[in-house]
Design a protein around this motif. Structure first.
Motif, mmCIF file in Angstrom:
data_model
loop_
_atom_site.group_PDB
_atom_site.id
_atom_site.type_symbol
_atom_site.label_atom_id
_atom_site.label_comp_id
_atom_site.label_asym_id
_atom_site.label_seq_id
_atom_site.Cartn_x
_atom_site.Cartn_y
_atom_site.Cartn_z
ATOM 1 N N ARG A 80 77.044 40.332 53.824
ATOM 2 C CA ARG A 80 77.038 40.064 55.261
ATOM 3 C C ARG A 80 76.179 41.120 55.942
ATOM 4 O O ARG A 80 76.299 42.309 55.652
ATOM 5 C CB ARG A 80 78.457 40.110 55.837
ATOM 6 N N THR B 208 85.052 21.587 59.299
ATOM 7 C CA THR B 208 85.404 22.748 60.121
ATOM 8 C C THR B 208 86.365 22.377 61.249
ATOM 9 O O THR B 208 87.212 23.189 61.636
ATOM 10 C CB THR B 208 84.144 23.412 60.704
ATOM 11 N N VAL C 181 86.145 29.580 59.623
ATOM 12 C CA VAL C 181 87.208 30.519 60.002
ATOM 13 C C VAL C 181 87.706 31.249 58.760
ATOM 14 O O VAL C 181 88.040 30.620 57.746
ATOM 15 C CB VAL C 181 88.373 29.777 60.687
ATOM 16 N N ASP C 182 87.768 32.550 58.845
ATOM 17 C CA ASP C 182 88.235 33.355 57.723
ATOM 18 C C ASP C 182 89.697 33.032 57.407
ATOM 19 O O ASP C 182 90.543 32.985 58.298
ATOM 20 C CB ASP C 182 88.091 34.841 58.066
ATOM 21 N N GLU D 277 90.941 30.186 56.322
ATOM 22 C CA GLU D 277 91.289 28.765 56.438
ATOM 23 C C GLU D 277 91.227 28.097 55.060
ATOM 24 O O GLU D 277 90.380 28.435 54.228
ATOM 25 C CB GLU D 277 90.330 28.056 57.405
ATOM 26 N N ALA E 268 78.911 31.273 53.902
ATOM 27 C CA ALA E 268 79.994 31.456 54.869
ATOM 28 C C ALA E 268 81.314 30.926 54.322
ATOM 29 O O ALA E 268 82.361 31.571 54.445
ATOM 30 C CB ALA E 268 79.637 30.758 56.180
ATOM 31 N N SER F 282 84.849 32.986 53.175
ATOM 32 C CA SER F 282 85.958 32.833 54.120
ATOM 33 C C SER F 282 87.086 31.934 53.647
ATOM 34 O O SER F 282 88.245 32.149 54.019
ATOM 35 C CB SER F 282 85.422 32.267 55.451
#
Length: 676
Positions: free
Chosen positions: A13, A542, A598-599, A601, A628, A632
């Motif tokens: 990141r 998402t 979303v982290d 999820e 991503a 996550s």
């Protein structure tokens, strides 16, 4: 279920971020935008190795591949054009890798065909493709474009049909070109791009034998570089038509009188879709101007302005598509609830009825001429490959020149049309396809797909993947989402720009309806989409991570904040919005899938597919989204996030049959692995 998938390669990141209209937009995987960097290439190689190991280990992968190869070996027709007694067909023969340009007889269905050019011959990996073609009026010459590795960056060449030899004329940068030959075939107008430019498409004139560097620009629009012009010419060569698409619901048109060099406006400054056919000294126009579901009008080429149009086919309940001259009559493609039919009308406006009952089919093209009362129609359905049919008044529709080669048996399929309510109550059409003896229930493995954009209707089309899935007892569902053209221009408007969320709501509602009506279950449901459909399933996973068990997200658009900066994507700001405009940034920021991961999820299992040669949607979208999600998502031991980036392939156009089979086997093996 245990996945036994290797850990994802590390995706560092970084601190990249931009300020848009007061909003700080984080972009931690921007480094993956550079597909030429050694870091990105190493990362892609590791992702591919991981994905290959996981999918090749599936016990049914080989079975899927074997069946898909058989289905993709069926002969299929893509396009046809008629010139006198010559029929030029872009077709893929039984067992062939690529579509070849074939010359057939337009008067004798059993006459032996002659292959004019097969792009797979001499190509080590069969990744050379014919992108488009246009014969001269007398059928003596044919111009066509070829490209390598899925890039669609065509080079125009000219073939002498009699000798089979190519002329010396070669013109680069002719992506998706249209060509308008002079009647004597001494020269042609064509569309092309300046070297190194993704925009500023223009109309040029080329004289055979001349250096293309000396070709003159006949029409361009420097003030609107995203304009997409195409060309046609009248049979006598006097009038040149330039139709210019300025957005996905706006087409202007202009006529050049070549005898005096004057231009006349057909339509301009009106938000309307129009298509054109030149019939004698008239324009035949299918248009949504003053008719949201379309009408057909006639206009004199000598005085073609809107105020002088005469309606010959009025707006009706169906959505009117292209209209073409056929002898003294007009053939009109009409779509009703995403199913096509072809109607015959007199040039004076009298309805003469449908050409035949086409069933649940799509009309992929109509090849006709005002000089002849017959037409060749390319038809496709969910249950059979696209094929060529001859229409003659008084005779009806007959299959033309069955392709040679053994036909793999396709299990009988049942295709039904239903509708379901979206979140706001809007009824949305849905095709359901399954084996004839299957009655879907909560244990039925199901795939839901859709598109919902760019005024493209989801009509019945042949897909070996659908056939293979349904043969094995699965259910395949195709939703006609807002953003398409299933119900006319209002349907498109209801799913674009500020209204894009309607498309996602329609798709979510389709999945919910399939589950609520007992046709499948969450654990047995997968969703699939490519390109704009890749954005669709990216938004679905998402926004509604509970929606399904698995996702195939192909050649997707997923970073909706930076998308206009890459390749040809500024063409799409009319459809989605422009992030540089404050209000439109708000639309995009609300759903951009990459920015809504979303982290922690728990997401469905995801297979992201892209290709290094894609010149439409940059593969950076799939790479960044994979990074991503892998960083996550929870429960990746059970629901893996996989990425595959193909080499020597593009957005899908021109992909060899063997590569299509490889990809489809990966997808179906992934789904059977993840669904219960």
């Amino acid at each position: 279920m245990a996945s036994n998938v290797l850990p994802a390669p590390p995706s560092p990141r970084q601190a990249d971020a931009d300020l848009y209209h007061g909003v700080l937009v984080s972009d931690p995987y921007r480094w993956l935008e550079d597909g030429e960097s050694s870091a990105t290439q190493q990362w892609v190689a590791q992702q591919n190795e991981r994905t290959r190991e996981a999918l090749d280990a599936r016990p049914d992968h080989g079975q899927w591949h074997e069946r898909l190869v058989a289905l993709m070996s069926l002969p299929v027709v893509l396009q046809a054009k008629v010139r006198g007694d010559r029929l030029f067909v872009l077709e893929r023969a039984a067992g062939a890798e690529q579509y070849a340009l074939v010359l057939r007889s337009a008067i004798d269905p059993v006459a032996a065909p002659r292959t004019l050019f097969d792009p797979a011959v001499g190509s080590a990996d069969a990744a050379t493709a014919i992108d488009w073609f246009q014969p001269s009026a007398d059928g003596r010459l044919v111009a066509y474009g070829t490209s390598e590795g899925g890039t669609e960056d065509s080079a125009l060449v000219v073939l002498d049909v009699e000798t089979g030899e190519h002329l010396a004329d070669v013109i680069a940068h002719t992506r998706a070109a249209t060509v308008a030959w002079l009647p004597d075939a001494s020269a042609f107008y064509y569309t092309s791009y300046p070297a190194g430019d993704q925009y500023n498409r223009r109309v040029m004139l080329h004289v055979l034998g001349a250096d293309p560097a000396t070709d003159v620009v006949v029409w361009s629009d420097a003030d609107a570089p995203q304009t997409w012009p195409d060309v046609q010419i009248s049979p006598d060569g006097r009038y040149l038509l330039v139709e210019a698409m300025l957005g996905w619901d706006h087409v202007d048109a202009f006529v050049l009188d070549r005898t005096n060099g004057t231009w006349a406006t057909v339509i301009a400054g009106v938000d309307a879709l129009s298509s054109f056919d030149l019939v004698g000294d008239h324009l035949l126009i299918s248009t949504t101007a003053a008719a949201p579901r379309g009408r057909v009008v006639l206009a004199a080429l000598s005085n073609p302005g809107v105020e002088r149009w005469t309606t010959i086919v009025p707006e009706g309940s169906g959505v009117i598509g292209r209209a073409v001259g056929c002898g003294d009559d007009v053939l009109v493609v009409v779509t009703e609830r995403a199913v096509d039919r072809v109607e015959r009308w007199s040039i004076e406006g009298a309805p003469l009825g449908p050409v035949a009952d086409l069933g649940i089919s799509s009309v992929m093209g109509v090849a006709s001429s005002a000089a002849s009362p017959m037409a060749f129609i390319v038809l496709a359905g969910f249950d059979a490959p696209a094929a060529l049919h001859l229409y003659r008044d008084g005779v009806g529709l007959t299959r033309w020149c069955d392709a040679d080669g053994e036909r793999a048996a396709v299990a009988p399929l049942t295709v039904s049309q239903l509708s379901y309510p979206s979140l706001d109550g809007t009824p949305v059409g849905l095709f359901l396809i399954h084996r004839a003896d299957v009655r879907p229930d909560p244990q039925t493995p199901a795939i839901l797909t859709g598109y919902g954009g760019f005024a493209i209707s989801e009509t019945p089309l042949w897909s070996p993947m659908i056939a293979a899935w349904c043969e094995r007892g699965g259910l395949y569902a195709v939703a006609g989402l807002r953003g398409g053209l299933e119900e006319g221009v209002a349907w498109h408007q209801a799913g674009r720009r500020a209204a894009k969320q309607n498309v996602f709501d329609d798709f979510h509602a389709a999945a919910d309806w399939l589950v609520d009506t007992g046709r499948t279950s969450r654990e047995s449901l997968a969703i699939a989409g490519g390109s704009n459909g890749g954005l669709l399933v990216g938004a679905a996973l998402t926004q509604r991570p509970d929606l399904c068990a698995a996702v195939w997200c192909a050649v997707p658009l997923l970073d909706m904040i930076r998308f206009p900066q890459f390749l040809i994507a500024r063409l799409w700001t009319d459809e989605y919005g422009d992030p540089d405009v404050a209000e439109e940034f708000g639309w995009l920021w609300a759903y951009s899938p990459y920015h809504h991961v979303v982290d922690g999820e728990t997401y469905p299992a995801v297979l992201l597919s892209t290709a290094e040669g894609d010149t439409r949607v940059d593969p950076l979208h799939a790479r960044k989204m994979a990074a991503a999600l892998q960083a996550s998502a929870a429960a990746q031991d059970e629901r893996p996030i996989l990425l595959h980036q193909a080499g020597r392939a593009g957005h899908g156009v021109g992909k060899p049959a063997s590569k299509r089979a490889d990809e489809a086997a990966d997808v179906l093996a992934f789904f059977t692995w993840q669904l219960r």
